[in-house]
Design an enzyme around this catalytic site. Structure first.
Site, PDB file in Angstrom:
ATOM      1  N   ASP A  25      -9.792   4.200  -8.238  1.00 54.83           N
ATOM      2  CA  ASP A  25      -9.545   3.826  -6.849  1.00 54.83           C
ATOM      3  C   ASP A  25      -9.009   2.401  -6.858  1.00 54.83           C
ATOM      4  OD1 ASP A  25      -9.642   3.510  -4.044  1.00 54.83           O
ATOM      5  OD2 ASP A  25     -11.706   2.743  -4.160  1.00 54.83           O
ATOM      6  N   GLY A  34      -7.902  -0.692  -5.143  1.00 55.67           N
ATOM      7  CA  GLY A  34      -8.000  -1.358  -3.858  1.00 55.67           C
ATOM      8  C   GLY A  34      -7.447  -2.760  -3.892  1.00 55.67           C
ATOM      9  N   SER A  74      -9.038  -5.563  -3.650  1.00 61.54           N
ATOM     10  CA  SER A  74      -9.865  -6.509  -4.390  1.00 61.54           C
ATOM     11  C   SER A  74     -10.178  -6.049  -5.805  1.00 61.54           C
ATOM     12  CB  SER A  74     -11.183  -6.766  -3.642  1.00 61.54           C
ATOM     13  OG  SER A  74     -10.947  -7.277  -2.347  1.00 61.54           O
ATOM     14  N   TYR A 125      -2.186  12.830  12.143  1.00 59.34           N
ATOM     15  CA  TYR A 125      -1.879  11.404  12.269  1.00 59.34           C
ATOM     16  C   TYR A 125      -0.425  11.327  12.677  1.00 59.34           C
ATOM     17  CZ  TYR A 125      -3.740   6.790  10.726  1.00 59.34           C
ATOM     18  OH  TYR A 125      -4.279   5.530  10.661  1.00 59.34           O
ATOM     19  N   GLY A 139      -4.212   5.822   3.945  1.00 57.47           N
ATOM     20  CA  GLY A 139      -4.453   5.355   2.587  1.00 57.47           C
ATOM     21  C   GLY A 139      -5.067   6.429   1.705  1.00 57.47           C
ATOM     22  N   ASP A 144      -7.340   6.131  -0.486  1.00 52.27           N
ATOM     23  CA  ASP A 144      -8.797   6.022  -0.547  1.00 52.27           C
ATOM     24  C   ASP A 144      -9.442   6.748   0.622  1.00 52.27           C
ATOM     25  OD1 ASP A 144      -7.622   4.136   1.177  1.00 52.27           O
ATOM     26  OD2 ASP A 144      -9.188   2.627   0.830  1.00 52.27           O
ATOM     27  N   ASP A 181     -16.600   3.138   5.490  1.00 53.62           N
ATOM     28  CA  ASP A 181     -16.329   2.642   4.138  1.00 53.62           C
ATOM     29  C   ASP A 181     -16.270   1.116   4.168  1.00 53.62           C
ATOM     30  OD1 ASP A 181     -15.517   2.150   1.557  1.00 53.62           O
ATOM     31  OD2 ASP A 181     -13.750   3.423   1.623  1.00 53.62           O
ATOM     32  N   THR A 221     -12.747  -4.041   1.342  1.00 54.20           N
ATOM     33  CA  THR A 221     -12.076  -5.247   1.805  1.00 54.20           C
ATOM     34  C   THR A 221     -11.959  -5.208   3.331  1.00 54.20           C
ATOM     35  OG1 THR A 221     -10.831  -5.349  -0.251  1.00 54.20           O
ATOM     36  CG2 THR A 221     -10.019  -6.668   1.571  1.00 54.20           C
TER      37      THR A 221
END
Length: 255
Positions: free
Chosen positions: A6, A8, A10, A100, A107, A109, A130, A133
């Site tokens: 995953d 991300g 960070s 959507y 994303g 994730d 979730d 960040t």
């Protein structure tokens, strides 16, 4: 075994599954990534330190929200594992309907978490909170319809914003304060961060339940790095910190 990554803003949050059992978890600062060699060497080292032979990895599944790293991830998989990684993106087969306006904006994730949530709680209305960040809320109806969500600044971003935009407010450890009324500047900040986030979370869930589920309380899943901070607040049906990794494994299996 399958290596799930995953990627991300960070960290790269990684996990290794043996069948459906998560046998290893690790993190690597995504801000430190520069080359495929750097990544490939790290992945092989972390596997070796945990008694997993690199040759035992037969698949790699990736969910990335950092496009600048994708090339290095793919190259590392090919060079160091002889595997062309699978990348979870909008448009691949997931078992979800993405309602959507632009599905490509969702994303990887968030898609992965939704896949795992619907697998664990089939035919249930679900809200996934979730704590990364950003703190995100993903809404999935019981017919596996991903209908949208909410994004707010994560608790660490909020702390950094106070520190970087004021002259005297220091960075602090993010903890659950003993009292809401702090008697030091640090305690004041910790209380504001915690209870500000808590208030936002509970209000957003309340409004989601009204708008999306006709006031019928959905399953509330907590995941991400700071989810345990709020585990005693009676918000969540359950907490699954590694939800995104399970989703990446399941996404690969659907292909």
């Amino acid at each position: 075994m399958i290596l799930c990554l995953d990627v991300g803003n960070s960290h790269i949050y990684g996990g290794v599954f043996d069948q459906d059992q998560l046998v290893l978890q690790f993190r690597y600062a995504s801000t430190a990534v520069s080359t495929s060699d750097q990544l490939g060497v790290f992945f092989r080292q972390v596997l070796a330190e945990n008694n997993i032979k690199p040759a035992e990895i037969t698949e790699i599944s990736v969910g990335s929200v950092v496009p600048s790293i994708d090339y290095s991830i793919r190259s590392a998989g090919i060079k160091y594992f002889n595997i062309d990684p699978f990348f979870l993106r909008a448009g691949v087969k997931t078992g979800l309907k993405i309602s959507y306006k632009n599905p490509l904006e969702v994303g990887a994730d968030r898609i992965a978490c939704a896949i795992a949530a619907t697998h664990q709680f089939p035919q249930q209305n679900i809200v996934i909170v979730d704590f990364g960040t950003a703190t995100t809320f993903d809404i999935v109806k019981k017919d596996n319809n991903y209908v949208g969500g909410v994004i707010m600044p994560g608790i660490k971003i909020a702390m950094n914003a106070l520190n970087e935009n004021t002259a005297k407010l220091p960075p602090v450890n993010i903890v659950r304060p003993e009292f809401i009324v702090g008697q030091t500047t640090i305690a004041n900040i910790q209380s504001g961060l915690y209870y500000g986030h808590l208030g936002a979370i509970t209000k957003i869930i309340e409004e989601i339940s009204k708008e999306a589920f006709d006031n019928i309380k959905p399953i509330i899943l907590g995941t991400g790095g700071f989810c345990h901070l709020f585990e005693n607040e009676n918000i969540f049906t359950t907490i699954i910190p590694e939800l995104v990794l399970h989703g990446l494994r399941l996404a690969y299996a659907k292909q």
